[in-house]
Design a protein around this motif. Structure first.
Motif, PDB file in Angstrom:
ATOM      1  N   ILE A  30     -61.615 -30.056 -48.899  1.00  0.00           N
ATOM      2  CA  ILE A  30     -60.815 -30.660 -47.837  1.00  0.00           C
ATOM      3  C   ILE A  30     -59.354 -30.668 -48.291  1.00  0.00           C
ATOM      4  O   ILE A  30     -59.041 -31.203 -49.364  1.00  0.00           O
ATOM      5  CB  ILE A  30     -61.284 -32.101 -47.557  1.00  0.00           C
ATOM      6  CG1 ILE A  30     -62.739 -32.094 -47.077  1.00  0.00           C
ATOM      7  CG2 ILE A  30     -60.384 -32.774 -46.526  1.00  0.00           C
ATOM      8  CD1 ILE A  30     -63.367 -33.473 -47.001  1.00  0.00           C
ATOM      9  N   PRO A  31     -58.444 -30.080 -47.519  1.00  0.00           N
ATOM     10  CA  PRO A  31     -57.031 -29.971 -47.946  1.00  0.00           C
ATOM     11  C   PRO A  31     -56.253 -31.266 -47.694  1.00  0.00           C
ATOM     12  O   PRO A  31     -55.349 -31.319 -46.857  1.00  0.00           O
ATOM     13  CB  PRO A  31     -56.508 -28.823 -47.093  1.00  0.00           C
ATOM     14  CG  PRO A  31     -57.301 -28.924 -45.829  1.00  0.00           C
ATOM     15  CD  PRO A  31     -58.672 -29.394 -46.232  1.00  0.00           C
ATOM     16  N   ASP A  32     -56.573 -32.314 -48.461  1.00  0.00           N
ATOM     17  CA  ASP A  32     -55.923 -33.610 -48.238  1.00  0.00           C
ATOM     18  C   ASP A  32     -54.575 -33.715 -48.938  1.00  0.00           C
ATOM     19  O   ASP A  32     -53.862 -34.703 -48.764  1.00  0.00           O
ATOM     20  CB  ASP A  32     -56.836 -34.748 -48.704  1.00  0.00           C
ATOM     21  CG  ASP A  32     -57.071 -34.724 -50.201  1.00  0.00           C
ATOM     22  OD1 ASP A  32     -57.178 -33.623 -50.772  1.00  0.00           O
ATOM     23  OD2 ASP A  32     -57.153 -35.813 -50.818  1.00  0.00           O
ATOM     24  N   ASP A  33     -54.211 -32.730 -49.745  1.00  0.00           N
ATOM     25  CA  ASP A  33     -52.916 -32.691 -50.434  1.00  0.00           C
ATOM     26  C   ASP A  33     -52.249 -31.371 -50.074  1.00  0.00           C
ATOM     27  O   ASP A  33     -52.674 -30.303 -50.530  1.00  0.00           O
ATOM     28  CB  ASP A  33     -53.126 -32.803 -51.949  1.00  0.00           C
ATOM     29  CG  ASP A  33     -51.826 -32.899 -52.729  1.00  0.00           C
ATOM     30  OD1 ASP A  33     -50.905 -32.102 -52.438  1.00  0.00           O
ATOM     31  OD2 ASP A  33     -51.724 -33.734 -53.644  1.00  0.00           O
ATOM     32  N   LEU A  34     -51.209 -31.428 -49.245  1.00  0.00           N
ATOM     33  CA  LEU A  34     -50.605 -30.196 -48.740  1.00  0.00           C
ATOM     34  C   LEU A  34     -49.837 -29.424 -49.803  1.00  0.00           C
ATOM     35  O   LEU A  34     -49.712 -28.194 -49.713  1.00  0.00           O
ATOM     36  CB  LEU A  34     -49.681 -30.513 -47.560  1.00  0.00           C
ATOM     37  CG  LEU A  34     -50.390 -31.058 -46.310  1.00  0.00           C
ATOM     38  CD1 LEU A  34     -49.374 -31.269 -45.186  1.00  0.00           C
ATOM     39  CD2 LEU A  34     -51.498 -30.114 -45.846  1.00  0.00           C
ATOM     40  N   LEU A  35     -49.317 -30.114 -50.828  1.00  0.00           N
ATOM     41  CA  LEU A  35     -48.653 -29.390 -51.917  1.00  0.00           C
ATOM     42  C   LEU A  35     -49.671 -28.567 -52.692  1.00  0.00           C
ATOM     43  O   LEU A  35     -49.415 -27.401 -53.042  1.00  0.00           O
ATOM     44  CB  LEU A  35     -47.935 -30.377 -52.844  1.00  0.00           C
ATOM     45  CG  LEU A  35     -46.729 -31.101 -52.235  1.00  0.00           C
ATOM     46  CD1 LEU A  35     -46.161 -32.111 -53.232  1.00  0.00           C
ATOM     47  CD2 LEU A  35     -45.652 -30.112 -51.820  1.00  0.00           C
ATOM     48  N   LEU A  36     -50.841 -29.142 -52.957  1.00  0.00           N
ATOM     49  CA  LEU A  36     -51.901 -28.383 -53.624  1.00  0.00           C
ATOM     50  C   LEU A  36     -52.411 -27.265 -52.716  1.00  0.00           C
ATOM     51  O   LEU A  36     -52.692 -26.159 -53.181  1.00  0.00           O
ATOM     52  CB  LEU A  36     -53.059 -29.304 -54.017  1.00  0.00           C
ATOM     53  CG  LEU A  36     -52.852 -30.195 -55.233  1.00  0.00           C
ATOM     54  CD1 LEU A  36     -54.077 -31.095 -55.453  1.00  0.00           C
ATOM     55  CD2 LEU A  36     -52.607 -29.357 -56.485  1.00  0.00           C
ATOM     56  N   LYS A  37     -52.537 -27.544 -51.443  1.00  0.00           N
ATOM     57  CA  LYS A  37     -53.006 -26.521 -50.503  1.00  0.00           C
ATOM     58  C   LYS A  37     -52.088 -25.306 -50.523  1.00  0.00           C
ATOM     59  O   LYS A  37     -52.552 -24.157 -50.562  1.00  0.00           O
ATOM     60  CB  LYS A  37     -53.090 -27.089 -49.091  1.00  0.00           C
ATOM     61  CG  LYS A  37     -53.616 -26.085 -48.055  1.00  0.00           C
ATOM     62  CD  LYS A  37     -53.687 -26.709 -46.673  1.00  0.00           C
ATOM     63  CE  LYS A  37     -54.302 -25.745 -45.671  1.00  0.00           C
ATOM     64  NZ  LYS A  37     -53.509 -24.503 -45.484  1.00  0.00           N
ATOM     65  N   ASP A  38     -50.772 -25.545 -50.514  1.00  0.00           N
ATOM     66  CA  ASP A  38     -49.820 -24.433 -50.549  1.00  0.00           C
ATOM     67  C   ASP A  38     -49.991 -23.602 -51.822  1.00  0.00           C
ATOM     68  O   ASP A  38     -49.912 -22.366 -51.792  1.00  0.00           O
ATOM     69  CB  ASP A  38     -48.381 -24.953 -50.470  1.00  0.00           C
ATOM     70  CG  ASP A  38     -47.980 -25.320 -49.048  1.00  0.00           C
ATOM     71  OD1 ASP A  38     -48.747 -25.018 -48.112  1.00  0.00           O
ATOM     72  OD2 ASP A  38     -46.908 -25.922 -48.886  1.00  0.00           O
ATOM     73  N   LEU A  39     -50.223 -24.280 -52.960  1.00  0.00           N
ATOM     74  CA  LEU A  39     -50.386 -23.564 -54.224  1.00  0.00           C
ATOM     75  C   LEU A  39     -51.618 -22.662 -54.199  1.00  0.00           C
ATOM     76  O   LEU A  39     -51.557 -21.488 -54.571  1.00  0.00           O
ATOM     77  CB  LEU A  39     -50.493 -24.552 -55.384  1.00  0.00           C
ATOM     78  CG  LEU A  39     -49.221 -25.319 -55.752  1.00  0.00           C
ATOM     79  CD1 LEU A  39     -49.527 -26.378 -56.805  1.00  0.00           C
ATOM     80  CD2 LEU A  39     -48.141 -24.371 -56.263  1.00  0.00           C
ATOM     81  N   ALA A  87     -62.563 -33.497 -51.657  1.00  0.00           N
ATOM     82  CA  ALA A  87     -61.137 -33.349 -51.340  1.00  0.00           C
ATOM     83  C   ALA A  87     -60.472 -32.623 -52.506  1.00  0.00           C
ATOM     84  O   ALA A  87     -60.817 -32.847 -53.667  1.00  0.00           O
ATOM     85  CB  ALA A  87     -60.497 -34.715 -51.131  1.00  0.00           C
ATOM     86  N   VAL A  88     -59.531 -31.735 -52.205  1.00  0.00           N
ATOM     87  CA  VAL A  88     -58.916 -30.946 -53.273  1.00  0.00           C
ATOM     88  C   VAL A  88     -58.162 -31.838 -54.259  1.00  0.00           C
ATOM     89  O   VAL A  88     -58.081 -31.535 -55.456  1.00  0.00           O
ATOM     90  CB  VAL A  88     -57.994 -29.854 -52.685  1.00  0.00           C
ATOM     91  CG1 VAL A  88     -56.737 -30.457 -52.062  1.00  0.00           C
ATOM     92  CG2 VAL A  88     -57.632 -28.820 -53.755  1.00  0.00           C
ATOM     93  N   SER A  89     -57.622 -32.977 -53.790  1.00  0.00           N
ATOM     94  CA  SER A  89     -56.905 -33.885 -54.690  1.00  0.00           C
ATOM     95  C   SER A  89     -57.833 -34.482 -55.741  1.00  0.00           C
ATOM     96  O   SER A  89     -57.390 -34.838 -56.836  1.00  0.00           O
ATOM     97  CB  SER A  89     -56.240 -35.008 -53.884  1.00  0.00           C
ATOM     98  OG  SER A  89     -57.219 -35.795 -53.232  1.00  0.00           O
ATOM     99  N   LYS A  90     -59.112 -34.618 -55.421  1.00  0.00           N
ATOM    100  CA  LYS A  90     -60.086 -35.152 -56.366  1.00  0.00           C
ATOM    101  C   LYS A  90     -60.690 -34.058 -57.234  1.00  0.00           C
ATOM    102  O   LYS A  90     -61.011 -34.265 -58.407  1.00  0.00           O
ATOM    103  CB  LYS A  90     -61.210 -35.879 -55.622  1.00  0.00           C
ATOM    104  CG  LYS A  90     -60.739 -37.002 -54.709  1.00  0.00           C
ATOM    105  CD  LYS A  90     -60.142 -38.148 -55.488  1.00  0.00           C
ATOM    106  CE  LYS A  90     -59.778 -39.310 -54.568  1.00  0.00           C
ATOM    107  NZ  LYS A  90     -59.101 -40.410 -55.299  1.00  0.00           N
ATOM    108  N   ALA A  91     -60.863 -32.869 -56.652  1.00  0.00           N
ATOM    109  CA  ALA A  91     -61.537 -31.782 -57.362  1.00  0.00           C
ATOM    110  C   ALA A  91     -60.641 -31.070 -58.366  1.00  0.00           C
ATOM    111  O   ALA A  91     -61.114 -30.549 -59.381  1.00  0.00           O
ATOM    112  CB  ALA A  91     -62.080 -30.771 -56.358  1.00  0.00           C
ATOM    113  N   ALA A  92     -59.333 -31.050 -58.095  1.00  0.00           N
ATOM    114  CA  ALA A  92     -58.416 -30.283 -58.949  1.00  0.00           C
ATOM    115  C   ALA A  92     -58.202 -30.993 -60.282  1.00  0.00           C
ATOM    116  O   ALA A  92     -57.867 -32.174 -60.323  1.00  0.00           O
ATOM    117  CB  ALA A  92     -57.088 -30.066 -58.245  1.00  0.00           C
TER     118      ALA A  92
END
Length: 248
Positions: free
Chosen positions: A12-21, A54-59
């Motif tokens: 889930i792309p809950d962090d747009l800065l991480l999503k862009d990366l 969520a990507v913020s938790k998985a990264a």
């Protein structure tokens, strides 16, 4: 074309800065698909209920920074007060003094002392942070982002890298990027034992930084958040010395 992936390989792309990366990589997207006719909030809840991360938790985050090279990659910032300002300390102390946190004055003064004791160093070396997500196949997807600040709390050193920004538009972007990075480092360095409080302090410090920690602006900001400095905290700040610059 719709590509199906294992649930463990979609986030889930809950962090747009991480999503862009992660979207910048030349590979299949690792993020869930949003049909245009369906509410994203509803889909996030549905995916979350079936354990999609969520990507913020998985990264997984990892820092990358070489402190010194043979070419003398860092130099002393002229004056610690340029970075560790009185306004910053007022914001941090007022936040820690919030009765809801129940932090004794001695403890919060000890926490703020970590900021007072740092050596602030400007570096020409790149400061980067890496993020990794692991897929069901065992493969790892890695990305990197540049940072403008790094606080090595154990070594009492704060490294700063400022961009050269050209023009007003570049200057505004650089200012908010610096404020965001700086606030994140300060909040994480002080509240590593209470990570749920980090976003709240980071947001306050970011706003203060964007206001250049101007005294009247900081006072209004704190009042608007129902925060204040108590007499013992004011006495601590009055007695504290921000110190001078040190050699790298």
């Amino acid at each position: 074309m719709i590509i199906l992936s294992p649930m463990e390989d979609a986030f889930i792309p809950d962090d747009l800065l991480l999503k862009d990366l992660f979207d910048s990589l030349p590979r299949q997207s690792i993020f869930i698909w949003y049909p245009p006719s369906v509410s994203r909030a509803r889909l996030n809840n549905i995916y979350g209920s079936i354990a999609v991360q969520a990507v913020s938790k998985a990264a997984q985050k990892r820092d990358s920074f070489v402190t010194l090279g043979q070419d003398g990659g860092c130099k002393t910032v002229v004056g610690q007060r340029e970075v560790i300002s009185a306004g910053l300390l007022q914001i941090v102390l007022a936040f820690l003094a919030d009765p809801a946190l129940d932090i004794a004055s001695k403890e919060r003064h000890t926490m703020v002392s970590h900021l007072l004791n740092v050596s602030v160093l400007e570096t020409t070396k790149p400061i980067t942070v890496g993020y990794r997500v692991k897929l069901s196949s065992g493969e790892a997807v890695d990305v990197e982002a540049s940072r403008m600040i790094r606080w090595e709390r154990e070594n009492s050193k704060l490294y700063v890298q400022r961009g050269d920004g050209a023009g007003a538009a570049a200057g505004y972007k650089e200012k908010i990027e610096f404020a965001t990075n700086f606030a994140d480092e300060v909040a994480r360095g002080l509240l590593f034992e209470t990570p749920d409080r980090i976003p709240s302090l980071a947001e306050l410090v970011k706003v203060g930084s964007l206001l250049d920690f101007q005294d009247d602006a900081v006072k209004y900001l704190l009042k608007s958040k129902n925060l204040q400095l108590f007499p013992e905290d004011e006495a601590f700040l009055n007695a504290a010395s921000l110190g001078g610059s040190k050699k790298c």
